[in-house]
Design an enzyme around this catalytic site. Structure first.
Site, PDB file in Angstrom:
ATOM      1  N   THR A 251      -0.694   2.047   6.774  1.00 38.48           N
ATOM      2  CA  THR A 251      -0.641   0.782   6.054  1.00 38.48           C
ATOM      3  C   THR A 251      -0.628  -0.368   7.050  1.00 38.48           C
ATOM      4  O   THR A 251      -0.027  -0.265   8.108  1.00 38.48           O
ATOM      5  CB  THR A 251       0.600   0.703   5.143  1.00 38.48           C
ATOM      6  OG1 THR A 251       0.676  -0.621   4.589  1.00 38.48           O
ATOM      7  CG2 THR A 251       1.887   0.993   5.888  1.00 38.48           C
ATOM      8  N   GLY A 252      -1.321  -1.445   6.700  1.00 36.99           N
ATOM      9  CA  GLY A 252      -1.408  -2.589   7.596  1.00 36.99           C
ATOM     10  C   GLY A 252      -2.787  -3.195   7.501  1.00 36.99           C
ATOM     11  O   GLY A 252      -3.528  -2.924   6.539  1.00 36.99           O
TER      12      GLY A 252
ATOM     13  N   THR B  74       0.857  -1.192   0.000  1.00 36.33           N
ATOM     14  CA  THR B  74       0.000   0.000   0.000  1.00 36.33           C
ATOM     15  C   THR B  74       0.888   1.235   0.000  1.00 36.33           C
ATOM     16  O   THR B  74       1.957   1.224   0.618  1.00 36.33           O
ATOM     17  CB  THR B  74      -0.869  -0.005   1.275  1.00 36.33           C
ATOM     18  OG1 THR B  74      -1.832  -1.042   1.142  1.00 36.33           O
ATOM     19  CG2 THR B  74      -1.584   1.324   1.496  1.00 36.33           C
TER      20      THR B  74
ATOM     21  N   GLY C 136     -11.131  -1.696   2.698  1.00 35.10           N
ATOM     22  CA  GLY C 136     -10.212  -1.532   3.819  1.00 35.10           C
ATOM     23  C   GLY C 136     -10.229  -0.123   4.380  1.00 35.10           C
ATOM     24  O   GLY C 136     -11.184   0.635   4.204  1.00 35.10           O
ATOM     25  N   ASP C 137      -9.158   0.217   5.047  1.00 33.74           N
ATOM     26  CA  ASP C 137      -9.060   1.514   5.720  1.00 33.74           C
ATOM     27  C   ASP C 137      -8.601   2.631   4.783  1.00 33.74           C
ATOM     28  O   ASP C 137      -8.843   3.805   5.064  1.00 33.74           O
ATOM     29  CB  ASP C 137      -8.041   1.423   6.858  1.00 33.74           C
ATOM     30  CG  ASP C 137      -6.668   1.016   6.326  1.00 33.74           C
ATOM     31  OD1 ASP C 137      -6.579  -0.025   5.649  1.00 33.74           O
ATOM     32  OD2 ASP C 137      -5.681   1.733   6.587  1.00 33.74           O
TER      33      ASP C 137
ATOM     34  N   ARG D 271     -14.846  -6.393  -0.190  1.00 33.84           N
ATOM     35  CA  ARG D 271     -14.213  -5.933   1.055  1.00 33.84           C
ATOM     36  C   ARG D 271     -13.564  -4.553   0.830  1.00 33.84           C
ATOM     37  O   ARG D 271     -12.858  -4.339  -0.140  1.00 33.84           O
ATOM     38  CB  ARG D 271     -13.162  -6.947   1.508  1.00 33.84           C
ATOM     39  CG  ARG D 271     -12.398  -6.551   2.779  1.00 33.84           C
ATOM     40  CD  ARG D 271     -11.091  -5.845   2.496  1.00 33.84           C
ATOM     41  NE  ARG D 271     -10.291  -5.625   3.690  1.00 33.84           N
ATOM     42  CZ  ARG D 271      -9.188  -4.884   3.709  1.00 33.84           C
ATOM     43  NH1 ARG D 271      -8.763  -4.301   2.619  1.00 33.84           N
ATOM     44  NH2 ARG D 271      -8.511  -4.728   4.822  1.00 33.84           N
TER      45      ARG D 271
ATOM     46  N   GLY E 144      -6.250  -3.392   7.506  1.00 35.16           N
ATOM     47  CA  GLY E 144      -7.204  -2.298   7.461  1.00 35.16           C
ATOM     48  C   GLY E 144      -8.319  -2.377   8.483  1.00 35.16           C
ATOM     49  O   GLY E 144      -8.807  -1.355   8.981  1.00 35.16           O
TER      50      GLY E 144
HETATM   51  N1  ASP Z   1      -4.371  -1.165   4.719  1.00 37.46           N
HETATM   52  C1  ASP Z   1      -4.585  -1.901   3.520  1.00 37.46           C
HETATM   53  C2  ASP Z   1      -5.942  -2.555   3.601  1.00 37.46           C
HETATM   54  O1  ASP Z   1      -6.247  -3.149   4.607  1.00 37.46           O
HETATM   55  C3  ASP Z   1      -3.569  -2.978   3.253  1.00 37.46           C
HETATM   56  C4  ASP Z   1      -2.124  -2.601   3.540  1.00 37.46           C
HETATM   57  O2  ASP Z   1      -1.828  -1.491   3.924  1.00 37.46           O
HETATM   58  O3  ASP Z   1      -1.237  -3.488   3.359  1.00 37.46           O
HETATM   59  O4  ASP Z   1      -6.657  -2.527   2.638  1.00 37.46           O
END
Ligand code: ASP
Length: 354
Positions: free
Chosen positions: A271-272, A221, A251-252, A249, A274
């Site tokens: 990032t992470g 991301t 995400g954040d 789905r 979500g």
């Molecule tokens: N945050 C992103 C999501 O959950 C994924 C990521 O940052 O790796 O869609």
């Protein structure tokens, strides 16, 4: 074990890139200097899974993104223009999980999310679940500037982007072998024992693409936070989401306050996982802790990322305050990241001990 807590994260100490707190004051006019921080995803990024060639490609692309955004800021451009241009460049690279390098959903599709926010006005725009917009971050900005809305999803967002003259591509544009292979591996890994896997549409890949040693397949991301000469902060984030995610789905990254937030004196891109960012309102919480508790940005970011670590959420954030002080903080082994502060020197890092 708490739901969602993955064993790997239990052993991982909170890794924080503790940059020297630096005041960005010092431009000729005595106004705050410009600053730019970027990320290209956080997660299990170690030297073991990286080849020298792939590492060089990441470092070069991060440097190019920094140079692109910083040139805009240096010439007096807006923080908003800088973060959009920076994220666009990363979206066009197959290295990152955004735009061209987006990961695949469980149905073998690329469903993209992005958002952008102008901290000086609280204007924000986002798109979610789009499959045909080449640069979702530009569509997010168009939502912000040309509609009364904040978030458009799916076919509505695509119709809007097309009507605005933004570049529309066939969904096959987003195909990369590396991400296809990551999907095939995730399907095997995540399927319940003995389950019959649903057939996928023909991905067309041999499964031997870049990152074939395993590589950081599901990560990447991208995000940027900038401070311009006028003291305005903007933040932007773009992603393909999670490999093997359910169709639909979201995400954040397109959720203002979760994966992206900007206000006067604070901007954050995350990032992470979500789902954690949404539940903990991560980006907003970091800015709120600065505002309500008077915490320095780095401490605010460390506290929130520490809370996510305890909850089992792999996470990283980049952030700037109104003086150009940065925070690049993550609770994973690594985070692709870069920064240019008041001294104008570009810096790029990948691993926890970089
Ligand atoms: N945050 C992103 C999501 O959950 C994924 C990521 O940052 O790796 O869609």
């Amino acid at each position: 074990m708490k739901p969602g807590l993955q064993p790997a994260y239990l052993a991982i100490a909170l890794l924080a890139t503790l940059l020297p707190a630096c005041s960005a004051a010092g431009s000729d006019e005595g106004s705050p200097g410009v600053a730019l921080v970027i990320h290209g995803g956080a997660g299990t990024i170690t030297r073991e899974i990286m080849t020298p060639d792939l590492e060089r490609q990441y470092r070069d692309k991060l440097s190019e993104a920094l140079a692109t955004g910083h040139a805009i800021l240096r010439e007096g451009g807006s923080a908003l223009d800088a973060v959009e241009a920076t994220v666009r460049l990363l979206e066009d690279s197959p290295l990152f999980n955004a735009g061209k390098g987006a990961v695949f959903s469980a149905e073998g599709k690329n469903e993209l999310d992005a958002s952008i926010m102008d901290g000086s006005t609280l204007a924000a725009g986002a798109v979610a679940g789009v499959t045909r917009i080449k640069n979702p971050i530009t569509a997010a900005r168009a939502v912000m500037e040309r509609t009364p809305h904040v978030l458009l999803a799916g076919s509505g967002a695509e119709a809007f982007a097309a009507a605005e003259g933004l570049e529309i591509v066939d969904p096959s544009y987003f195909f990369t072998e590396r991400r296809w292979k990551a999907l095939l591996q995730a399907r095997e890994r995540e399927a319940p024992p003995g389950a019959d896997l649903e057939p996928l549409p023909d991905g067309g890949g041999s499964g031997s693409g870049q990152g074939g040693r395993g590589g950081p397949g599901g990560l990447g991301t991208v995000g940027a936070v900038a401070l311009d000469r006028e003291g305005r902060i903007a933040a932007a984030t773009s992603t393909g989401g999670l490999t093997n995610k359910k169709h639909g789905r979201i995400g954040d990254s397109p959720i203002v306050g979760a994966g992206t937030y900007a206000e006067a004196g604070c901007g954050v891109s995350g990032t992470g996982k979500g789902e954690f960012f949404i539940r903990y309102a991560v980006a907003y919480d970091i800015c709120a802790r600065m505002r309500y508790q008077g915490l320095p940005i780095r401490e605010a970011a460390e506290r929130v990322i520490g809370i996510l670590k305890d909850a089992g959420g792999a996470a990283g954030v980049i952030a700037l305050d109104g003086q150009g002080r940065p925070a690049l903080v993550f609770n994973t082994e690594g985070m692709y990241r870069g920064w240019i502060l008041a001294d104008g020197v570009p810096q790029v890092a990948i691993y926890g001990d970089d």
